[in-house]
Structure formats: C-alpha cells, structure tokens
Scaffold this motif. Structure first.
Motif, short mmCIF file in Angstrom:
data_model
loop_
_atom_site.label_atom_id
_atom_site.label_comp_id
_atom_site.label_asym_id
_atom_site.label_seq_id
_atom_site.Cartn_x
_atom_site.Cartn_y
_atom_site.Cartn_z
N ARG A 1 -12.58 0.05 5.42
CA ARG A 1 -13.38 0.99 4.64
C ARG A 1 -13.51 2.35 5.30
NH1 ARG A 1 -16.21 -3.84 3.78
NH2 ARG A 1 -17.75 -3.38 5.40
N SER B 1 -12.65 -3.59 8.81
CA SER B 1 -13.38 -3.55 7.53
C SER B 1 -12.56 -2.93 6.41
CB SER B 1 -14.67 -2.74 7.70
OG SER B 1 -14.41 -1.34 7.72
N GLY C 1 -20.40 1.93 10.03
CA GLY C 1 -19.61 2.99 9.44
C GLY C 1 -19.56 4.25 10.28
N GLY D 1 -22.93 -4.32 9.58
CA GLY D 1 -21.75 -3.48 9.43
C GLY D 1 -21.81 -2.30 10.38
N TYR E 1 -17.37 3.59 3.45
CA TYR E 1 -17.68 2.98 4.73
C TYR E 1 -19.15 2.57 4.79
CZ TYR E 1 -18.95 7.88 5.77
OH TYR E 1 -19.47 9.14 5.73
N ASP E 2 -19.42 1.60 5.67
CA ASP E 2 -20.76 1.04 5.77
C ASP E 2 -21.80 2.12 6.04
OD1 ASP E 2 -19.60 -1.49 5.53
OD2 ASP E 2 -19.46 -1.77 7.69
#
Length: 271
Positions: free
Chosen positions: A140, A138, A91, A89, A10-11
C-alpha cells in the motif's frame, strides 16, 4: 511486486521517534489532527511521552508508547514493529530522535563518536529498514521522513559526529528514495535550523522575534512550524516528492558567505 504502482491507501498509522517533546511531540499531534493513529517513542522522558499520547487521544486517535534507547540501535529498532502491531499497521515513519555533541574532534574519544553515530544514523537506518519492509509487504506504499538538520549541509565547530551523521542520513534517505519508489514509498528529509525546543536549551519557549539578528527571519523556529512540514510530507498531497530535503531554517543557510564576511573576530573557532 516489482514494477507495480502502489496505491496511495497506505495505513493511517504513523510512528514518530523522540516524540516526548519538541519537534517529535508537535509532529505527533499534527499527524493525529490529520487522522493518523500515532506510535510514540521516548528515551528518558516517560512523562513527556505520556503527555504526547494524551494529546493524540484528545484528537480522537489511538496512541501507543514505547521506550526507545538508540544507543543499542538493533534492539531499539524493534519498537517499530511493536508499535505497528499494536496500532494495526504502519504507513508513516518519522525518524526524529537524535543527540549531539559540543566537543572538538581532536578531544573526542571513539566511544563518544560512535554513540552519536549509533543514535543519529545507525538507529535511523534500522528503523527505516523495518518500516520499509512492512510497507513493501503491505503493498500500500508509505512515507519515511528523516529529520536531519541544517548541519546535513553546513558544518559546525564542535559538532563533528552530529554533522557526519546528519549528512550521512541525507544520503541514506536519497538511496532509500531510489530503492523504494517502485513500491509507492517516498523518502525525504526535513532539515531544521535553530528551533526553540529542549534540545536547544529553550524548553519549548515561544520564539522571540528579533532575538536572532543574524538570521534572515530574526528568531528561532517553532516546533509546530517543523511539524507542519513533516505532516505535509506524510500526507497524500506529497506523493510526487521523494529524495528531497526541505530546509526549515528561517533562511539561516543562505547566510554562510554573507555572515562570514560580517564577522569581526575569530571567536567562532571556539564554538
């Protein structure tokens, strides 16, 4: 997309609400030290937010700042997207901003009740919703961590809407944990006790050992102790923790029946 296992890539971008002082400020710094760029929100203390941003940049990470007035939660939640767009981004979201009361429920008007619920529960929901939508898109994964309080579990005289909002935020977090797990997004709450911050009238003072004899660990907590827990839950090592509450209260919650039995007057009825 449903049913797929998301990656842990993840970001490395976090948004921390209410990061102009106290727990939020300490958390922004801790995340920067762990390699996150950080979006910082504030309500009134622009200088405090700017100072937090400089500390983040001092760790070699990018920082972005936005004003965030959660008395208008729908408008305020837009800053999550604004910060994510600027930083490239998202996360991690840490919902830390909050407010409280010191007024009996029988004396409280509806607008005061609603103002606390709007900030402490509605705002957290809308920010989490926006963050989760970006994380799902995303593919992610990510982390959402809601800062509640020991009062998500234990009531306090004069803090009716605060307790209701924090208890509601705990259950909201658990529902989000169920709904978002398949996307690799974990959702947890951190429940501090008394922490030495401006919100508790201690202006980020160092906690004094022995100053709280009724607590098992006889002092208030330090904002950095809460930040360390938040940073852990934001990191890859916490990938199998979701729907949980981590109490950071020096054992205060353990004292309910014990403390009640030790009281020698009814002064507690008046806050």
């Amino acid at each position: 997309m449903r049913g797929e296992i998301m990656s842990e890539g993840y970001d490395r971008v976090a948004v921390v609400t209410g990061a102009d002082s106290g727990i939020g400020k300490a958390t922004a710094v801790a995340l920067a030290e762990q390699g996150f760029d950080v979006g910082i929100t504030f309500h009134a203390d622009r200088d405090g937010a700017a100072e937090t941003a400089e500390l983040v940049k001092g760790s070699g990470r990018a920082a972005a700042v936005r004003r965030h007035d959660l008395t208008d939660p729908e408008r305020a939640a837009r800053v999550v997207d604004d910060l994510a767009d600027e930083l490239g981004g998202l996360g991690v979201l840490i919902n830390n901003a909050g407010t409280g009361t010191a007024e009996p429920l029988l004396d409280m008007d509806y607008q005061r009740w609603r103002s606390v619920i709007a900030v402490d529960l509605d705002g957290a929901f809308l920010c989490a919703q926006r963050a989760a939508r970006r994380m799902v898109e995303s593919r992610r994964g990510g982390r959402i961590i809601n800062v509640t309080s020991v009062h998500e579990e234990f009531p306090r005289v004069g803090a009716g809407p605060y307790c209701a909002a924090k208890g509601g935020l705990r259950m909201l977090s658990r529902v989000l944990a169920l709904e978002l797990a398949e996307y690799g997004i974990t959702v947890n709450t951190v429940a501090p006790g008394e922490i030495a911050t401006p919100m508790t009238g201690q202006e980020d003072q160092l906690p004094q050992t022995g100053s709280r004899p009724g607590y098992p660990i006889a002092r208030p907590g330090d904002a950095r102790e809460v930040a360390a827990a938040l940073a852990f839950l934001a990191g890859p090592a916490a990938s199998y923790i979701t729907g949980a509450t981590l109490f950071i209260d020096g054992g205060l919650g353990l004292m309910g029946p014990q403390a009640a039995g030790a009281l020698t007057s009814g002064d507690w009825r008046h806050g």
